[in-house]
Design a protein around this motif. Structure first.
Motif, PDB file in Angstrom:
ATOM      1  N   ILE A 131     -53.700 -14.999  -5.197  1.00 23.64           N
ATOM      2  CA  ILE A 131     -53.720 -16.455  -5.076  1.00 23.64           C
ATOM      3  C   ILE A 131     -52.673 -17.042  -6.009  1.00 23.64           C
ATOM      4  CG2 ILE A 131     -55.524 -16.727  -6.842  1.00 23.64           C
ATOM      5  CD1 ILE A 131     -56.654 -19.022  -5.103  1.00 23.64           C
ATOM      6  N   TYR A 132     -52.076 -18.125  -5.603  1.00 21.36           N
ATOM      7  CA  TYR A 132     -51.150 -18.832  -6.490  1.00 21.36           C
ATOM      8  C   TYR A 132     -51.990 -19.692  -7.438  1.00 21.36           C
ATOM      9  CZ  TYR A 132     -47.537 -17.942  -2.923  1.00 21.36           C
ATOM     10  OH  TYR A 132     -46.676 -17.370  -2.035  1.00 21.36           O
ATOM     11  N   PRO A 133     -51.583 -19.794  -8.693  1.00 18.73           N
ATOM     12  CA  PRO A 133     -52.369 -20.627  -9.623  1.00 18.73           C
ATOM     13  C   PRO A 133     -52.528 -22.060  -9.124  1.00 18.73           C
ATOM     14  CG  PRO A 133     -50.577 -19.502 -10.769  1.00 18.73           C
ATOM     15  CD  PRO A 133     -50.465 -19.125  -9.339  1.00 18.73           C
ATOM     16  N   ALA A 164     -55.746 -24.650  -8.656  1.00 24.69           N
ATOM     17  CA  ALA A 164     -55.808 -25.980  -9.252  1.00 24.69           C
ATOM     18  C   ALA A 164     -56.053 -27.039  -8.180  1.00 24.69           C
ATOM     19  CB  ALA A 164     -54.501 -26.269  -9.989  1.00 24.69           C
ATOM     20  N   TYR A 165     -55.411 -26.841  -7.066  1.00 23.43           N
ATOM     21  CA  TYR A 165     -55.546 -27.763  -5.940  1.00 23.43           C
ATOM     22  C   TYR A 165     -56.994 -27.817  -5.472  1.00 23.43           C
ATOM     23  CZ  TYR A 165     -54.132 -29.854  -1.446  1.00 23.43           C
ATOM     24  OH  TYR A 165     -53.955 -30.671  -0.363  1.00 23.43           O
ATOM     25  N   ILE A 223     -54.138 -23.552   3.686  1.00 15.95           N
ATOM     26  CA  ILE A 223     -55.218 -22.572   3.552  1.00 15.95           C
ATOM     27  C   ILE A 223     -56.120 -22.934   2.375  1.00 15.95           C
ATOM     28  CG2 ILE A 223     -53.913 -20.872   2.189  1.00 15.95           C
ATOM     29  CD1 ILE A 223     -56.485 -20.187   4.961  1.00 15.95           C
ATOM     30  N   SER A 224     -55.544 -23.517   1.323  1.00 15.23           N
ATOM     31  CA  SER A 224     -56.382 -23.933   0.195  1.00 15.23           C
ATOM     32  C   SER A 224     -57.358 -25.007   0.650  1.00 15.23           C
ATOM     33  CB  SER A 224     -55.531 -24.491  -0.945  1.00 15.23           C
ATOM     34  OG  SER A 224     -54.386 -23.739  -1.125  1.00 15.23           O
ATOM     35  N   LEU A 225     -56.832 -25.977   1.370  1.00 18.52           N
ATOM     36  CA  LEU A 225     -57.675 -27.059   1.884  1.00 18.52           C
ATOM     37  C   LEU A 225     -58.794 -26.501   2.754  1.00 18.52           C
ATOM     38  CD1 LEU A 225     -55.164 -29.754   3.095  1.00 18.52           C
ATOM     39  CD2 LEU A 225     -57.226 -30.237   1.845  1.00 18.52           C
ATOM     40  N   LEU A 226     -58.399 -25.671   3.694  1.00 17.69           N
ATOM     41  CA  LEU A 226     -59.369 -25.180   4.663  1.00 17.69           C
ATOM     42  C   LEU A 226     -60.426 -24.329   3.975  1.00 17.69           C
ATOM     43  CD1 LEU A 226     -57.096 -24.208   7.669  1.00 17.69           C
ATOM     44  CD2 LEU A 226     -58.659 -26.117   7.527  1.00 17.69           C
ATOM     45  N   ASN A 257     -57.705 -17.253  10.722  1.00 20.11           N
ATOM     46  CA  ASN A 257     -57.582 -16.263   9.653  1.00 20.11           C
ATOM     47  C   ASN A 257     -58.778 -16.302   8.733  1.00 20.11           C
ATOM     48  OD1 ASN A 257     -55.542 -14.550   9.470  1.00 20.11           O
ATOM     49  ND2 ASN A 257     -54.155 -15.890   8.308  1.00 20.11           N
ATOM     50  N   LEU A 258     -59.109 -17.520   8.331  1.00 20.54           N
ATOM     51  CA  LEU A 258     -60.207 -17.721   7.397  1.00 20.54           C
ATOM     52  C   LEU A 258     -61.511 -17.239   8.017  1.00 20.54           C
ATOM     53  CD1 LEU A 258     -61.107 -18.997   4.696  1.00 20.54           C
ATOM     54  CD2 LEU A 258     -61.449 -21.111   5.930  1.00 20.54           C
TER      55      LEU A 258
END
Lengths: 469, 760
Positions: free
Chosen positions: B17-19, B23-24, B50-53, B89-90
């Motif tokens: 995961i990206y940091p 944070a988002y 993808i972070s949102l979802l 994907n999720l």
């Protein structure tokens, strides 16, 4: 020394080569130059090695002749006849004319395959050794030898020659020269003509139609350079005089039909990007009128022509590529395939259209989307663990190593491989870079250092400042 | 990986995961918890979607009573398709780790054109025609007629759906457009109406902005959506313009001509029906008298477009008497069209308020405000009564009634501008009446009021504080995230002068200067000589692009450009541009390299990504200010100043910079990608411009990169490109710009992430 069997066709005195004066001999096999008062030949080029000759343009102070060899090197001869420029030019032209006649005779087309094979053998002593042992001693014949799977793969993979594409600027590169009396002179070479024909099939067609029945080659090209077709900033004249007025139309048609037959990728199909409000007139419809009254259609036309030019250049180089290496499954060819399918669908035009569209399109589309949402760095590559990719720094070494196939299969029973071959391979290994490696810096550090040393880098800045002082 | 975000278990379908993604999610969760609205900026290509979802889906699963629905709005069709694939994907990841898919349904809704599977109708290329033909096969009266006479064609797919489709719900899972079509084709159901029906119950809905923001469509489509929903507007940097466009109307002479024709046709039809079947007209009249304005029996298939005004403005009254009768209404419309026609016959520019317009209407042709307000719905009712088979040719008339309804409904925040000709061509008479919305908050307000959480997000939202002002809302969270990078994969540079030290700028006084154009050309030539593969350039306007290309041809710049790369240019014809684009991609992929000249605010800059080798460098020639002489813009600026205390200059700069950022942001997709961003204008280095760039670009725009000449810029590029060309492995990224679960959980990282969020 030149062999006496060769006839000297022409000898020219006072020819300077690399700051030494001497004599240039044009013989029936080669071009040679000897320094004055010496009896050894300093320069000797076989005609078969010479690719082209070039001469200095008229009006230049130095009268020179250059020969370019196939391996890229070239020799330049400077004619320094004390009789003055005219005599020099005469000398030079003599040589030039003679060479012009001689060179084509020696320009035999060496069989590409043969050349490749001999190159392969000369590069790999082991292979040569094997060849000598097996073929020359008549154990197997030459064909069998080259058909062994490893070698075959080797010869074929390098056999695919990529044809050089067309330079995008080939038209712009034809710079006119003024001839001093209100005229322009264009220098056309065969390369440029080929490029024009390749890129603009319409011009080729015209050429076939008109030359040499209706006009001469020179007239044809004069007309070409006069036409608006060449000058993009000119608006097409409606007069029927312009030979190439039709060409522009043909190009437009070709592009338009290509446009229709290309399945647009979903990521570039601008028309489908935005969903329009149903029932209401769309933006284009409303602004239809405005478009027609365009004020600077010269520019618009030019932009269109630039796009067409690029597209045609691309097409010209792709055509030759895809016909040459049909087995390479690059994205290019897959695009071509796509087009073919689309065309096929178009022809049937009806019932079969739906299923075809259903089966191919979504898969392509989905692939494209997945490609777009894929984050290569977020996914762990566990899937690839079992299929380790083989990385070879030297493919030949892998293919021609000691445990290689010929020695095991057909040959072993009848004729054991010569030990000397193995020994030479081993020797190649031990003396190769693999063992004794000079101390190296890492790639990153090297790039860093290079960067600092290039203009604008930290080290160079200092240097620059110092020199300023 | 499974991670915990502030106590919430989130399934994240990747191993790393990206940091900033973490944070988002943290910020997003705060907004959901508070049931408030949020504004989040995160660089493009850092996995926003993808972070949102993954966070919202996790939240929905664990707090089913707080959030019942996710409405994900995106701008373009490709974006929508991407969102659906990510959602898939999720879901697959959930299935892999839990053994079963989550009990949620994700559906897409798109236009009929994209979803239709009818063999004849779907072959139409234009969306409008598909809508019309569909209507002609599915309208309730057509179907009634079919009952009596089976030779009347109907759509088997709609019939199938109508018979069976509404009884069952879609099985859990994600349905892309193709899935919907497949699902429909398997069952003989119409995918479009299936989607329309499914979005009411589906937990996750993905569609385009219009379906929520444009009242005409929202009324038809999104009326019944649950209020306890999270609405996400992705790529929302342009949302204010979408709002404005959805309430604005543009009338040209062509519109008038076409609507007169349509009106005549309607009159003829009315006369015919009056002879044959007068009862039908009388019945409509009776209904209108009784106040059954939108006859309750109205079917989903009968309305394609709703009322153009927002629901809270719709009058719940009986249609006024003077337009109840069909003939009366048509003559009423005729008068109105005649009036608009006379207004278009002008020599000078006129600007007036809706109130002034109404007053003029009433004094000149005696049309009152109230009947005007009912125009749109009255026409819709008439079209139903007349049983117009294909309403698509009435589009201009519909547009006129929208104008009538809008102008008589809204008095504040709108303006009317009538221009006799285009400013560029003062000799050609081309009158246009603009009814223009100036307040983007009008269309947005009902959305904020209706749904509990609205998230506005994009890669370029800087400066963040502008959006709450122009959209008139109070966000509970407002954050901008930067991009953590293991290597400097973007290289923003401001080139302020050419190699001859002449300042380059696209400002009005100098933009046609030969020296400036030559320097622009030289910059491009030198860049294209040292940058591999694709180079994309953006110009401030199409006119400027044209004149620069003309000048470049004369100066020989084009020729030297063609020596390095193939040249492609965006044109105003989008089909042509698409074809040029596909060839541009081919050229990049075949290794030839190509240059694309394009226009900021154009279609390319808004929707096409130039990831990896397709865009190694982006050059922004000049600051893409909107055409400041436009009267519509001036009116809007005045309005913003008076009502929202936004200074003109601030807004113009904000607007220009968000477009510039949008353009250069096209080049970067993901941390493994890299790209050069050249801002070629002296004015970019001024603090007011620079500070309005997104934070993730600003961070890399060091002072030493802010005032470069062409030569310096090229030197820096060469050095940087060599650096970027080195192998880049995951190990380089890990711990810095990429985290494993363990690294994420460490206290040190948590603190770092906490600090990274820049709150305003």
């Amino acid at each position: 020394m030149t062999t006496s069997s060769e006839d000297v066709l022409l000898s020219v005195n006072c020819v300077r080569y690399k700051k030494g004066d001497g004599t240039l001999y044009v013989m029936n096999q080669r071009l040679a130059w000897m320094l004055e008062h010496r009896d050894t030949v300093a320069v000797s080029h076989k005609y078969a090695d010479i690719k082209t000759q070039k001469i200095s343009p008229a009006g230049k102070a130095k009268i020179q002749l250059q020969v370019v060899l196939h391996d890229g090197t070239c020799s330049t001869f400077h004619f320094v006849n004390p009789g003055g420029p005219e005599a020099q030019a005469k000398d030079r032209d003599q040589v030039m004319v003679l060479l012009q006649n001689l060179l084509p005779k020696f320009k035999r087309q060496i069989d590409g395959e043969l050349e490749m094979k001999s190159k392969l053998l000369s590069l790999h002593p082991t292979l040569k050794h094997l060849y000598e042992d097996l073929v020359i001693s008549k154990v197997i014949n030459s064909e069998e030898y080259w058909n062994t799977p490893t070698l075959k793969q080797y010869t074929e993979s390098s056999n695919i020659k990529q044809e050089a594409g067309v330079s995008g600027a080939f038209l712009a590169d034809i710079q006119p020269q003024t001839d001093g009396c209100n005229g322009l002179k264009y220098n056309l070479t065969q390369d440029i003509i080929d490029a024009i024909f390749k890129t603009y099939p319409a011009v080729r067609k015209k050429h076939i139609d008109y030359v040499p029945n209706k006009m001469t080659e020179a007239e044809f090209w004069t007309k070409f350079f006069q036409s608006h077709y060449f000058h993009r900033d000119r608006i097409a004249s409606s007069s029927s005089k312009d030979l190439f007025g039709e060409c522009a139309k043909l190009d437009d048609h070709a592009i338009a039909s290509a446009m229709r037959h290309t399945t647009l990728d979903l990521t570039v199909d601008l028309n489908k990007f935005i969903e329009h409000v149903p029932l209401l007139p769309t933006e284009e419809e409303a602004s239809n009128e405005k478009d027609r009254s365009d004020n600077n259609s010269i520019h618009r036309n030019m932009i269109k022509r630039f796009n067409q030019h690029s597209i045609m250049v691309l097409k010209a180089s792709q055509k030759s590529n895809s016909s040459n290496n049909s087995n390479s499954s690059s994205s290019k060819t897959s695009n071509n395939n796509n087009k073919v399918i689309e065309n096929g669908v178009k022809d049937t035009n009806g019932v079969s259209k739906r299923p075809a569209e259903h089966s191919t399109e979504p898969i392509e589309k989905k692939k494209r989307i997945l490609e777009q949402i894929h984050y290569e760095d977020l996914v762990a590559d566990q899937g690839n663990d079992d299929v380790q990719e083989l990385k070879l720094s030297k493919v030949e070494r892998y293919l021609l190593g000691p445990s290689y196939q010929i020695s095991q299969t057909s040959v072993q029973t009848s004729h054991p491989p010569p030990l000397s071959a193995l020994a030479s391979v081993c020797q190649a290994w031990s003396s190769g870079q693999q063992c004794q490696r000079p101390a190296r810096v890492s790639a990153g550090a090297a790039v860093g250092a290079l960067g600092e040393l290039s203009p604008g880098g930290a080290l160079m800045r200092h240097h620059h400042a110092a020199s300023m002082n | 990986m499974k991670l915990t975000v502030d106590g919430l278990l989130v399934y994240f379908p990747y191993d790393y995961i990206y940091p900033e993604q973490y944070a988002y999610m943290l910020e997003l969760k705060r907004a959901l918890d508070a049931k408030g609205h949020g504004l989040l900026e995160m660089p493009s290509g850092t996995g926003k979607t993808i972070s949102l979802l993954s966070l919202i889906v996790a939240y929905m699963i664990q707090n089913p009573h707080h959030v019942r629905k996710l409405i994900y709005c995106s701008r373009t069709v490709p974006e929508i398709e991407k969102v659906l694939e990510e959602l898939k994907n999720l879901f697959n990841y959930y299935e892999k780790s839990q053994g079963e898919k989550p009990n949620l349904t994700g559906v897409v809704l798109s236009s009929r054109k994209n979803l239709c599977i009818h063999p004849d109708v779907s072959r139409e290329r234009e969306g409008k025609l598909v809508d019309g033909k569909c209507h002609a096969l599915t309208a309730s009266y057509i179907r009634d007629r079919h009952e009596r006479d089976s030779s009347v064609p109907i759509c088997q797919f709609y019939e199938g759906f109508n018979r069976e489709g509404k009884e069952s719900m879609l099985p859990y899972g994600v349905y892309t457009m193709d899935d919907m079509k497949q699902y429909g084709a398997d069952r003989n159901w119409c995918p479009y109406f299936l989607a329309r029906f499914a979005i009411i119950h589906a937990e996750i809905v993905v569609y385009s902005y219009h379906y929520l923001l444009d009242p005409k469509i929202a009324e038809v489509v999104s009326k019944e959506l649950n209020r306890e929903a999270v609405v996400v507007f992705d790529e929302a940097h342009n949302i204010d313009n979408v709002c404005i466009d959805s309430l604005s109307v543009k009338i040209t002479r062509r519109t008038i001509d076409k609507s007169s024709q349509a009106l005549q046709q309607l009159e003829k039809t009315v006369a015919e029906i009056r002879d044959e079947d007068a009862a039908r007209l009388t019945m409509e009249y009776e209904q209108l008298v009784a106040g059954l304005k939108d006859a309750a029996i109205q079917r989903e298939t009968d309305t394609i477009l709703g009322n153009p005004i927002l629901p809270d403005e719709v009058l719940n009254e009986v249609v006024p008497g003077n337009i109840r009768n069909a003939e009366h209404f048509l003559s009423f419309l005729k008068r109105f069209i005649e009036y608009v026609k006379t207004r278009l016959r002008i020599q000078h520019v006129v600007q007036e308020s809706p109130a002034g317009f109404l007053k003029d209407v009433s004094s000149r042709v005696c049309i009152e405000r109230k009947p005007l307000r009912f125009c749109a719905s009255r026409l819709a009712s008439l079209m139903r009564t007349l049983q117009i088979p294909d309403p698509s040719h009435l589009s201009s008339l519909v547009l006129i009634t929208h104008l009538a309804t809008l102008v008589s409904t809204y008095t504040k925040g709108f303006t009317i501008i009538i221009e006799p000709f285009d400013d560029k061509t003062p000799n050609v008479s081309n009158p246009i009446l603009h009814f223009s919305c100036m307040d983007s908050s009008i269309a947005m307000r009902p959305v904020f009021a209706r749904f509990q959480t609205v998230i506005i997000t994009s890669g370029t939202l800087s400066p963040l504080d502008m959006y709450p002002k122009i959209l008139d809302f109070n966000p509970v969270i407002m954050s901008s995230f930067t991009m953590t990078l293991a290597r400097p994969c973007i290289l923003p540079m401001i080139v302020s002068k050419g190699s001859d030290q002449v300042a380059i700028s696209s400002k009005y006084e100098t933009r046609e200067d030969v020296a400036v154009i030559r320097n622009y050309g030289q910059l491009l030539v030198e860049m294209s000589a040292c940058v591999p593969d694709g180079v994309v350039c953006f110009f401030t306007s199409y006119l400027y692009l044209e004149s620069v290309v003309g000048a470049w041809y004369d100066q020989g710049v084009v020729a030297s450009l063609q020596r390095h790369k193939l040249l492609f240019i965006e044109t105003q014809d989008s089909a042509e541009t698409s074809f040029a684009l596909i060839n541009y991609i081919k050229a990049c992929e075949s290794g030839r390299g190509a240059v694309l000249l394009s226009v900021a605010r154009g279609k390319v800059s808004e929707g096409v990504d130039f990831e990896h080798h397709l865009g190694r460098a982006v050059l922004m020639f000049g600051i893409p200010y909107v055409f400041t002489q436009s009267r519509i813009l001036k009116a809007r600026l005045d309005y913003l100043r008076e009502n929202f205390q936004i200074r003109e200059n601030d807004f113009l700069t904000f607007d220009a910079m968000r477009h510039a950022a949008q353009c250069v942001g096209r080049a970067l997709r993901g941390k493994t990608d890299y790209g050069i961003m050249v801002f070629a204008d002296k004015r970019f280095s001024r603090a007011d411009k620079r500070s309005k760039l997104p934070r993730w670009i600003q961070e890399h725009l060091r002072d030493s990169l802010c005032n470069l000449s062409t030569e310096e810029a090229v030197q820096i590029c060469k050095r940087w490109l060599r650096q970027m060309a080195q192998p880049f492995t995951r190990e380089d990224q890990l711990g810095v710009s990429l985290l494993t679960l363990q690294q994420l959980q460490s206290q040190e990282q948590q603190d770092k992430i906490e600090k990274q969020v820049i709150q305003k």
